[in-house]
Every structure is written in structure tokens, then in C-alpha cells.
Design an enzyme around this catalytic site. Structure first.
Site, PDB file in Angstrom:
ATOM      1  CG  PHE A  73      -2.148   0.996   1.181  1.00 15.55           C
ATOM      2  CD1 PHE A  73      -2.675   0.899  -0.037  1.00 15.55           C
ATOM      3  CD2 PHE A  73      -2.880   1.196   2.310  1.00 15.55           C
ATOM      4  CE1 PHE A  73      -3.955   1.689  -0.160  1.00 15.55           C
ATOM      5  CE2 PHE A  73      -3.916   1.893   2.227  1.00 15.55           C
ATOM      6  CZ  PHE A  73      -4.527   2.198   1.005  1.00 15.55           C
ATOM      7  CE1 TYR A 233       3.418  -4.543  19.989  1.00 17.25           C
ATOM      8  CE2 TYR A 233       2.706  -6.585  20.455  1.00 17.25           C
ATOM      9  CZ  TYR A 233       3.027  -5.954  19.522  1.00 17.25           C
ATOM     10  OH  TYR A 233       2.812  -6.194  18.177  1.00 17.25           O
TER      11      TYR A 233
END
Ligand code: NAD
Length: 391
Positions: A73, A233
Site C-alpha cells: 500500500f 503491548y
């Protein structure tokens, strides 16, 4: 044009075409210099232009001579704006692969969309028949679903706020940061973006089109890390998405049609996406210092070359008890983590030089965008237009 780095926030808005090309070449040379197992031959890499996805693609091509189809992308150059680094990496990879007689095509567009899935499947059917490996290596800030809803992922805690040290990389200062908990809505959105739903959609679409081998393997990437990073995380909003990714791996494998899905838990490294996570860059710069001193440091290419040549080959998958591949084995060794913990407890702005490898962190960050590559004269004019055989 003479291309210089322009840093804005966590990213660099320029990229150097020859620098990216040199770095891709050095990754190819590294893979060529290593031993090669029996690997996969027709490999689809979703998110193939940067970081772990790019390293997976280079490893498949140069360890096994695999045909690779990449999904990216990225933006080409326009006017005086350089292309994105991922664009230049892909242009360079294709240039080298084609010169070496390897099949390499790339589809540029939103991997989450049906349109791109259809395009990819058409190319597989026309050119390759079926793929035998699918690497899912997207790291995206948002996802638009088929009904037009936009989901944005967040990097926050779950439940309670968390305070710990972080580094401001603009002026190399250490300070405390408090990360606030995500709302239920933000957690759901993060799972939509970084969880396994889209990975499952890819596999379902490939199966429906008969574009994937019956004994194919698919792998997606995750991170666990030590306790200091957990609230941010593993136990945070991104961790919830990674739990979903792991459940998706089980669901794909449990469908019992021969396709096996794995999660590879990779090492913490400087990439475009990890640079944006609070606390983690300071941890990474200490980790770099410790692992380099202990002779254990690896970058994306060393990790992926080791993954596909020793832990996830055509004939083996080396997993831990809950069935994850542990490429973070060296990062998580006691001798590494005990030293990191000691340095973490002491680190402050005035001892960064002795307690962390900030130069290594910054050098890797600039290299993501093609700056600081050996043998490149950054004062020279370069042509910023580089073609990709994009479909
Ligand atoms: P990265 O930012 O270097 O690369 C992400 C890739 O995804 C890029 O090629 C980008 O162009 C592509 N991409 C993003 N949105 C897209 C879209 N909509 N359509 C098509 N392509 C798109 O990230 P990375 O660090 O290599 O991360 C890859 C995976 O590895 C992620 O799942 C990440 O969580 C995981 N991981 C990263 C680390 C780390 O420390 N960097 C550690 C362990 C696991």
C-alpha cells in the site's frame, strides 16, 4: 533531485531510491550467503514492502527461488515528492528478482479490500495456479470494511493506565509517560484492524477460488516481549488484536482441510510501526545494545531467514507449547533480559550513551527510508521515479 530525510513525528516523509535499493541488495546478499532448507515455491506476501514482510519476500525468493506475489500500500513519486520507502524497496526487489530470473509481481492497494483480494487471486490463477505459502505481515493504522466503516487501531493499555519510562527521539531525552487505557470501542477497533479477521478472509477467498495448495502453510507475526512492555503491548489493545490473530491461526488449522496456520513471535525491531509505540523504542534501544554486545542481535532479514530456513520449512514447524514459533528466543534469553532489566532500572537522559544503543536505533530508523546506506552519495542528484511492475 537531491533527497534528504524530512522527519515528521514518527515517520520520515521522504525516501531515498538508491539508498532503499542498496539496503534491499544487502538483504538479498545476506540471504544468498546462508544455508537453505527445502522451502516454499509460490509465495504470497501481504504487506511485502517494509519490515518483516519485505524480509519474508526476499528470503522466499533468494533461499528457495520462490515466485513471489506481493501486496503493498505505497505511493509512487509525484512532482517533487519522493515515493514511499516501500515503493522504492519493491521497485528494487523486482529489479533484482527479474534480473535473476525470478517471478515477482506486486499489487499496490488496500489489502483489506475485496477488490485487491480479487486482483491477487486473478494473478495467482493466471500465473501461478496456486500458492503454497501465504505470509500475512500487515501493520496498519486503520481498516475500512466492506460496508464503509473505518476502524482505527490504538496503542493503549487495557484496564488501567500505565506509567513507565519512554524516550523522545527528537531530542534523546528520557521521561515518564502515562499511557491511558483504551475504551471498549477502541479495543474492538484495534482487533478489527490488527486481529485475524482479514487474514481469515484472505484464506477463505483463496480457498474458494482454488488458488491455494491443500497442504499450504500460512504465517502471521506477533510480539510478546518482557514484563516492562506487557501493559503497553501483550496485555494492551494491540495484544488483544494479537490474541485474536492467534485464535485465527487455530481456526484456520482446525478447519482440517490441510492448510496450516502459524503465528511467529518475532523479535522487537525498529520498523515504521514499532517506532510509534510508547515505551517500546526505549526498550528496543537497550535491547540492541545488550544483544549486540552478546553477539545475538538480528535484524528483520536475519530473523526471517532463520524462520524460513530452520523453524518453518516445507517439512518442519518448530513450535512452543501453545503452538507458536518463537523467533524471539534470543531476545527472551535470561542473560539478555536480566541485563536489559538492570539497564532499564538505571536509564536516564544523562546515561543514554552507556545504557542504550541510540546510534543503532537512529541508524536503523533512517535506513527504513533509505538513508545511511553504505556506498550511496547523498549529495548526488537522483531520479526519484522508479517503476514497479504493479498490476
Ligand atoms: P512495517 O510497518 O515495517 O510493514 C508493514 C507493511 O504493511 C508495509 O509493507 C505496509 O505497506 C503494509 N501495509 C499496511 N497497510 C496496508 C494495507 N492496507 N494494504 C496493504 N499493505 C499494507 O511493519 P512490521 O514491523 O514489519 O510489522 C509486520 C508484522 O510484524 C505486524 O503484524 C507486526 O505486529 C509484527 N511484528 C513486528 C515487530 C517489530 O518489532 N517491528 C515485532 C514482532 C512482530
Amino acid at each position: 533531485m537531491i533527497v534528504k530525510p524530512k522527519i515528521r513525528g514518527f515517520i520520515c516523509t521522504t525516501a531515498h531510491p538508491d539508498g532503499c535499493r542498496a539496503i534491499v541488495k544487502s538483504q538479498i546478499d545476506y540471504v544468498k550467503s546462508q544455508n537453505h532448507a527445502e522451502g516454499f515455491k509460490k509465495v504470497l506476501v501481504i504487506g511485502s514492502s517494509m519490515g518483516y514482510g519485505l524480509a519474508s519476500r526476499i528470503t522466499a525468493a533468494y533461499s528457495f527461488g520462490a515466485a513471489t506475489l506481493g501486496v503493498i500500500f505505497d505511493k509512487p513519486a509525484g512532482g517533487s515528492r519522493t515515493a514511499s520507502a516501500g515503493w522504492y524497496n519493491t521497485a528494487a526487489f523486482e529489479e533484482f528478482a527479474h534480473a535473476d530470473g525470478l517471478y515477482a509481481k506486486t499489487v499496490n492497494g488496500d489489502a483489506y479490500s475485496k477488490e485487491i483480494k480479487d486482483k491477487v487471486i486473478e494473478i495467482i490463477k493466471n500465473d501461478l495456479g496456486k500458492v503454497d505459502m501465504v505470509v500475512y505481515s500487515l501493520a496498519a493504522p486503520r481498516r475500512t470494511t466492506a460496508d464503509g466503516t473505518i476502524y482505527s487501531s490504538v496503542l493503549k493499555t487495557v484496564g488501567e493506565s500505565y506509567t513507565n519510562k519512554t524516550i523522545d527521539l527528537k531530542n534523546n531525552t528520557v521521561s515518564d509517560i502515562t499511557v491511558e487505557p483504551a475504551t471498549e470501542e477502541e479495543i474492538t477497533a484495534t482487533i478489527k484492524v490488527m486481529g485475524g479477521e482479514d487474514w481469515q478472509d484472505w484464506i477463505t477467498a483463496l480457498k474458494a477460488a482454488d488458488a491455494i495448495e491443500e497442504n499450504a502453510v500460512t504465517v502471521a507475526y506477533s510480539y510478546i516481549g518482557p514484563a516492562i512492555t506487557h501493559p503497553m503491548y501483550a496485555d494492551g489493545s494491540i495484544g488483544k488484536a494479537k490474541d485474536h490473530l492467534f485464535e485465527t491461526a487455530k481456526a484456520i488449522t482446525n478447519a482440517d482441510d490441510g492448510i496450516k496456520a502459524y503465528i511467529s513471535v518475532n523479535k522487537a525491531l525498529v520498523t515504521q510501526s514499532s517506532a510509534a509505540i510508547p515505551i517500546v523504542p526505549l526498550y528496543i534501544s537497550i535491547l540492541y545494545k545488550v544483544m549486540k554486545e552478546q553477539g545475538l542481535h538480528e535484524g528483520c532479514i536475519e530473523q526471517m531467514c532463520r524462520l524460513f530456513n530452520t523453524k518453518l520449512t516445507k517439512t518442519t514447524a518448530v513450535t512452543d507449547e501453545p503452538c507458536r514459533i518463537r523467533m524471539d528466543d534470543r531476545e527472551m534469553q535470561d542473560n539478555v533480559q536480566n541485563t536489559v532489566n538492570k539497564l532499564w532500572s538505571e536509564i536516564a537522559t544523562d546515561n543514554l550513551d552507556t545504557h542504550a544503543d541510540l546510534n543503532g536505533y537512529h541508524a536503523d530508523f533512517y535506513k527504513l527510508f533509505g538513508f545511511g546506506a553504505d556506498g550511496i552519495d547523498y549529495e548526488q542528484d537522483v531520479d526519484i521515479d522508479r517503476p514497479i511492475e504493479t498490476v
